[in-house]
Design an enzyme around this catalytic site. Structure first.
Site, PDB file in Angstrom:
ATOM      1  CB  THR A  11      49.476  23.394  33.862  1.00  0.00           C
ATOM      2  OG1 THR A  11      48.136  23.726  33.514  1.00  0.00           O
ATOM      3  CG2 THR A  11      49.755  23.801  35.287  1.00  0.00           C
ATOM      4  CE  LYS A 200      50.162  10.633  39.209  1.00  0.00           C
ATOM      5  NZ  LYS A 200      49.344  11.577  39.982  1.00  0.00           N
ATOM      6  N   GLY A 297      50.779  20.118  40.506  1.00  0.00           N
ATOM      7  CA  GLY A 297      50.945  21.576  40.468  1.00  0.00           C
ATOM      8  C   GLY A 297      52.046  21.983  39.513  1.00  0.00           C
TER       9      GLY A 297
HETATM   10  N1  HSE Z   1      45.401  14.752  38.759  1.00  0.00           N
HETATM   11  C1  HSE Z   1      46.674  14.450  39.334  1.00  0.00           C
HETATM   12  C2  HSE Z   1      46.543  14.549  40.872  1.00  0.00           C
HETATM   13  C3  HSE Z   1      47.716  15.400  38.824  1.00  0.00           C
HETATM   14  O1  HSE Z   1      45.507  15.011  41.356  1.00  0.00           O
HETATM   15  O2  HSE Z   1      47.440  14.129  41.578  1.00  0.00           O
HETATM   16  C4  HSE Z   1      49.120  14.941  39.019  1.00  0.00           C
HETATM   17  O3  HSE Z   1      49.415  13.773  38.305  1.00  0.00           O
END
Ligand code: HSE
Length: 402
Positions: A11, A200, A297
């Site tokens: 993606t 994160k 995205g």
């Molecule tokens: N799975 C993650 C989210 C994708 O939903 O934010 C982006 O890191």
């Protein structure tokens, strides 16, 4: 001309190809030269795709090609991405990645190799997708002592919680809907258990304090136990429930946690809904600031990766200083961190007396749910909460209050 290799045509990787093609004019202007993709590494074939003739299956071709100065890593996961990225850096190539697992696990080491080789390891897209947050922390807020970072860092769980609130629905039903819409993975564990947000906040905290935060040290709680009833109570308190990754520095000690929290109306994170992310940063001079946008995205995330490619191309032959040492940052024991708690316990004839005896004079919150007693505590440590609640029969749930 900058020749680029893209590792991983999923993606985000295909998004990188699309952004480079769609915005080639402004990208060339801002870079000072054209940026061209020479290779796309993927084990799969993509007949009829725009990269059909660029596909390769052996990463060594990238490592050994002196014409490639910048490599994009959009494979995801630690292995084999770690080995590929390390070899690229060691061979004098800058690497731009969207891979939060890789950055959270090996960020300090890869930054050090990039410094040693006078190239760059850039990872804007690893946190907050398309939202600028890594560069602001590393380059714009450098005059600040960062006192707090609180982020809605996961779009999937924010979508689920927003739907639960708006539809008065329970977690499992909304998860199913999110999976049908493609907003949640078939195996949603990394998102709903908070592991994604944990990596994160580990990255943001490492950058803010310049040392390695081990994500295994961060107490992490997901959203699977949040119910429609919790949202009814939240509404009564003019609040909503959000999954946040949070790190704070108090009295020189840094704490970090991922958990659902009650966010009051008026807080900048209260209005961050659906798949959007929001990152609230408090500096000791700046005060409050807020970064908001699409945290996931294809194109938003790819845009952040391509911005790193431009940055790498602009800085050929020089290393952009990133303070993130491999020395481990010792986090404060989460049990010593203070929070207010919203608590629901099973009702018994003596429940109010028992709660009062342990938590002080509480004001019960009544929304008409039979058989339970709900209340808010004062600000107390997790340790104090655990010892007090152990004396009260049958806890239904507790949610921290921000
Ligand atoms: N799975 C993650 C989210 C994708 O939903 O934010 C982006 O890191």
């Amino acid at each position: 001309m900058s020749k680029v290799a893209v590792m991983g045509y999923g993606t985000i990787g295909s998004g990188v190809v699309e952004v480079l093609a769609s915005n080639s004019g402004v990208i060339a202007e801002r870079t000072g030269e054209a940026v061209e993709i020479k290779y796309v590494l993927d084990l799969r074939d993509f007949p009829g795709s725009p990269v059909e003739n660029l596909l390769i299956k052996d990463y060594k071709k990238i490592v050994d090609d002196p014409e490639i100065e910048i490599v994009v890593e959009t494979m995801g996961g630690v292995n084999p991405a770690y080995m590929f990225v390390k070899e690229c850096l060691e061979n004098g190539k800058s690497v731009c990645t969207s891979n939060k697992e890789l950055v959270a696990s090996h960020g300090a080491e890869l930054i050090a190799i990039a410094k040693d080789k006078n190239v760059n390891f850039l990872f804007e897209a690893s946190v907050g997708g398309g939202i600028p947050i890594i560069r602001p922390i590393n380059q714009s807020l450098t005059a600040e002592v960062i006192e707090e970072i609180t982020g809605i860092l996961n779009g999937t769980t924010n979508f689920i919680l927003t739907k639960m609130r708006d539809a008065g629905a329970d977690f499992e039903d909304v998860l199913k809907e999110a999976q049908e819409l493609g907003y949640a993975e078939r195996n949603p564990e990394a998102d709903v258990e908070g592991y994604d947000a944990c990596r994160k906040i580990a990255i943001l905290t490492s950058l803010a304090y310049g040392k390695q935060v081990d994500y295994n040290d961060i107490y992490t709680e997901g959203i699977t136990k949040i119910t429609a009833a919790d949202f009814k109570y939240a509404k009564k308190m003019n609040s909503t429930i959000k999954l946040v990754g949070r790190s704070k520095m108090e009295d020189g000690k840094v704490s970090a946690m991922v958990s659902p929290v009650l966010v009051k109306q008026g807080h900048p994170l209260y209005t961050v809904d659906d798949v959007f992310n929001g990152i609230f940063v408090k500096g000791n001079m700046l005060g409050d600031s807020m970064f908001y946008g699409k945290g996931a995205g294809k194109l938003p995330t790819a845009s952040a990766v391509v911005a790193d490619v431009i940055e790498a191309a602009r800085n050929k032959g020089s290393n952009i200083k990133v303070l993130w040492d491999s020395e481990k940052l010792a986090l404060q024991d989460y049990k010593d961190v203070k929070n207010k708690f919203f608590v629901r316990v099973k009702e018994t004839p003596s429940i109010v007396d028992e709660v009062n005896a342990n938590f002080g004079q509480i004001v019960p919150l009544d929304i008409g749910i039979e058989g339970e007693c709900a209340f808010l505590t004062d600000s107390i440590t997790e340790r104090e909460f655990e010892s007090k609640i152990a004396n009260v029969p049958e806890l239904i749930t507790r949610i921290r209050v921000m």
